[in-house]
Design an enzyme around this catalytic site. Structure first.
Site, PDB file in Angstrom:
ATOM      1  N   HIS A  18       0.869  -1.184   0.000  1.00  0.00           N
ATOM      2  CA  HIS A  18       0.000   0.000   0.000  1.00  0.00           C
ATOM      3  C   HIS A  18       0.900   1.226   0.000  1.00  0.00           C
ATOM      4  O   HIS A  18       1.682   1.416   0.951  1.00  0.00           O
ATOM      5  CB  HIS A  18      -0.893   0.003   1.245  1.00  0.00           C
ATOM      6  CG  HIS A  18      -1.764  -1.212   1.357  1.00  0.00           C
ATOM      7  ND1 HIS A  18      -3.061  -1.243   0.876  1.00  0.00           N
ATOM      8  CD2 HIS A  18      -1.520  -2.453   1.859  1.00  0.00           C
ATOM      9  CE1 HIS A  18      -3.583  -2.439   1.102  1.00  0.00           C
ATOM     10  NE2 HIS A  18      -2.662  -3.199   1.688  1.00  0.00           N
ATOM     11  N   HIS A 196      -8.152  -8.438  -0.701  1.00  0.00           N
ATOM     12  CA  HIS A 196      -7.726  -8.920   0.608  1.00  0.00           C
ATOM     13  C   HIS A 196      -8.815  -9.871   1.115  1.00  0.00           C
ATOM     14  O   HIS A 196     -10.013  -9.539   1.057  1.00  0.00           O
ATOM     15  CB  HIS A 196      -7.626  -7.782   1.611  1.00  0.00           C
ATOM     16  CG  HIS A 196      -6.431  -6.883   1.461  1.00  0.00           C
ATOM     17  ND1 HIS A 196      -6.058  -6.307   0.285  1.00  0.00           N
ATOM     18  CD2 HIS A 196      -5.529  -6.458   2.392  1.00  0.00           C
ATOM     19  CE1 HIS A 196      -4.984  -5.564   0.489  1.00  0.00           C
ATOM     20  NE2 HIS A 196      -4.635  -5.636   1.751  1.00  0.00           N
ATOM     21  N   GLU A 199      -7.433 -12.351   6.123  1.00  0.00           N
ATOM     22  CA  GLU A 199      -6.399 -11.723   6.980  1.00  0.00           C
ATOM     23  C   GLU A 199      -6.932 -11.821   8.411  1.00  0.00           C
ATOM     24  O   GLU A 199      -6.470 -12.644   9.187  1.00  0.00           O
ATOM     25  CB  GLU A 199      -6.181 -10.265   6.553  1.00  0.00           C
ATOM     26  CG  GLU A 199      -5.149  -9.528   7.404  1.00  0.00           C
ATOM     27  CD  GLU A 199      -5.040  -8.037   7.068  1.00  0.00           C
ATOM     28  OE1 GLU A 199      -5.984  -7.455   6.490  1.00  0.00           O
ATOM     29  OE2 GLU A 199      -3.985  -7.441   7.413  1.00  0.00           O
ATOM     30  N   ASP A 277       3.309  -5.153   2.616  1.00  0.00           N
ATOM     31  CA  ASP A 277       2.018  -4.574   3.025  1.00  0.00           C
ATOM     32  C   ASP A 277       2.152  -3.067   3.302  1.00  0.00           C
ATOM     33  O   ASP A 277       1.862  -2.260   2.417  1.00  0.00           O
ATOM     34  CB  ASP A 277       1.450  -5.332   4.237  1.00  0.00           C
ATOM     35  CG  ASP A 277      -0.063  -5.238   4.347  1.00  0.00           C
ATOM     36  OD1 ASP A 277      -0.699  -4.663   3.450  1.00  0.00           O
ATOM     37  OD2 ASP A 277      -0.613  -5.751   5.344  1.00  0.00           O
ATOM     38  N   ASP A 278       2.547  -2.709   4.528  1.00  0.00           N
ATOM     39  CA  ASP A 278       2.689  -1.303   4.928  1.00  0.00           C
ATOM     40  C   ASP A 278       4.043  -1.165   5.635  1.00  0.00           C
ATOM     41  O   ASP A 278       4.106  -1.061   6.869  1.00  0.00           O
ATOM     42  CB  ASP A 278       1.547  -0.906   5.880  1.00  0.00           C
ATOM     43  CG  ASP A 278       0.189  -1.091   5.220  1.00  0.00           C
ATOM     44  OD1 ASP A 278      -0.174  -0.269   4.366  1.00  0.00           O
ATOM     45  OD2 ASP A 278      -0.487  -2.095   5.541  1.00  0.00           O
TER      46      ASP A 278
END
Ligand code: ADE
Ligand code: ZN
Length: 341
Positions: A18, A196, A199, A277-278
Site C-alpha cells: 500500500h 484482501h 487476513e 504490506d505497509d
C-alpha cells in the site's frame, strides 16, 4: 578473516504494497510542514513510537489519520519515489502498488491529483530504479458499495494507468459479495481483480472472493489453513496468495514470526508470495521480510528462491518481462554463508 562480498538480495516482485503504508515518519513531517498541517507528535521518533497495534483497526486508525499530510501531486510523487528507491535496494524488480483513492477523495483531494502524482514517479521507475510497476486501485470495504462504484467512475479517465482493482480496510463484517457489482464493472472495464481476504476475516471470505468477485489473487489469505477443502482448492487452482509476515505479526494475526504459518503453506503446495504490506508501519520492507523468515523460521535459500520465483509468476507483468525476471533470478548467485562459529 576476509570480509564476505555483500549479499545482493534476490530479484523479486512485490505484489502487496500500500503506497500510503510506505509513508515514513520523517517524510510525514516534511509533508506536514509543507502543507501547514499540525501533527499531534513532536518528532518523527515520537510518531514511530505510536506504531504499536492491537489489531487491524487500530492500525487503520493511524494510517488514515496520517494520510492527511498528502495533498498535492508533488506529495504523492515524493511518496512513491521514496518507496521505489527503497524497493530497488531490497531487490524489487517489479512492484504492484495499491492506492486507496477514498482515503484522499474523502478529504477533498481529487483522484486525478493522486494518480498523476504517483505516475510522476512510476513513469520513470524502470529507467531510474530498474523497477517496473503497476497500480492497483483499492476500494475501502468498510464504506458502502455505492462509494466504491463512484470511485471506479471517478477513476475512468485514468484507467490507462491502472491495472487492477483490490479490496482492503476493515475486513470482518464486510464480505467480498458486498462488492459483486463493482467488481463486475471493473472486469468489464478491462481491469484485473484481486482482494484482501482471510487476513482477519474467515476462510469463507476467500472462497467468496474467488467465486463471487472472480479474483485472480488473494491478498493475505493466511486463514485458509483453517479449511482443508479450501486449501486443496487453492493448491489445485494454484491461486497466488500475497502473504505479509511482518504485517501479520504487527497486527496480531500471528503471535510471533516464529509461529508464522508460511512454512506450512509452502509445504501444502500453496502458491505463496511474500510482500511487505505497509512497510513503514510494520518494521521492514520486502527483503527484510525474506530475511526475517530465514532467521525466525529457518527458511532455506531454496525456499526463499521459490518465494521470489512465485512472486514473478504471480505478477501482472507482460510475458517478455516475466521471462527476463525469471532469467535474472536463475542467474542470481546466492551469497556464501559463513558457518556459525
Ligand atoms: N490497508 C492497508 N493495509 C491493510 C491491511 N493489511 N489490511 C487491510 N487493509 C489495509
Ligand atoms: Zn494489505
Amino acid at each position: 578473516m576476509t570480509p564476505l562480498p555483500k549479499a545482493t538480495p534476490l530479484p523479486k516482485a512485490e505484489l502487496h504494497l500500500h503506497i500510503e503504508g510506505t509513508l515514513e515518519p520523517e517524510l510525514a513531517f516534511v509533508l506536514a510542514e509543507r502543507n501547514g498541517i499540525d501533527l499531534p507528535y513532536a518528532t518523527p521518533e515520537q510518531l514511530r513510537s505510536a506504531y504499536a497495534f492491537s489489531d487491524l483497526q487500530s492500525f487503520l486508525d493511524l494510517y488514515y489519520r496520517l494520510t492527511a499530510v498528502l495533498r498535492t501531486e508533488q506529495d504523492f510523487a515524493d511518496l512513491a519515489e521514496a518507496y521505489l528507491v527503497r524497493a530497488a535496494g531490497q531487490g524489487v524488480r517489479h512492484a504492484e502498488i495499491f492506492f486507496d483513492p477514498q482515503a484522499h477523495t474523502s478529504r477533498g483531494v481529487d483522484i486525478g491529483t493522486v494518480v498523476r502524482g504517483l505516475a510522476q514517479a512510476l513513469d520513470h521507475s524502470e529507467e531510474r530504479h530498474g523497477v517496473s510497476t503497476r497500480l492497483i486501485l483499492s476500494f475501502l470495504r468498510d464504506l458502502p458499495a455505492e462509494d466504491a462504484m463512484r470511485t471506479l467512475d471517478e477513476a475512468r479517465p485514468y484507467l490507462d494507468r491502472i491495472s487492477a482493482v483490490g479490496l482492503d480496510s476493515a475486513e470482518v463484517g464486510h464480505p467480498p459479495a458486498k462488492f459483486a457489482e463493482v467488481y463486475a464493472a471493473a472486469r468489464a472495464a478491462g481491469l484485473r481483480l484481486v482482494a484482501h481476504a482471510g487476513e482477519e476475516g474467515p476462510p469463507g471470505y476467500i472462497a467468496e472472493a474467488l467465486d463471487v468477485l472472480g479474483v485472480e489473487r488473494i491478498d493475505h489469505g493466511i486463514r485458509c489453513l483453517e479449511d482443508e477443502d479450501l486449501v486443496a482448492r487453492l493448491v489445485a487452482e494454484q491461486i497466488p496468495l500475497t502473504v505479509c509476515p511482518f504485517s501479520n505479526v504487527r497486527l496480531r494475526c500471528v503471535d510471533r514470526l516464529e509461529d508464522h504459518p508460511l512454512p506450512a503453506m509452502l509445504a501444502a503446495g500453496l502458491l505463496v508470495t511474500v510482500s511487505s504490506d505497509d512497510p513503514s508501519y510494520f518494521g521492514g520492507y520486502v527483503e527484510d521480510n525474506y530475511q526475517g523468515l530465514r532467521t525466525a523460521l529457518g527458511l532455506t535459500d531454496e525456499q526463499l528462491r521459490q518465494l521470489a520465483r512465485n512472486s514473478i509468476l504471480a505478477s501482472f507483468v507482460d510475458e517478455p518481462r516475466r521471462e527476463r525476471l525469471l532469467a535474472e533470478l536463475a542467474a542470481h548467485v546466492a551469497p556464501p554463508h559463513r558457518p556459525e562459529a
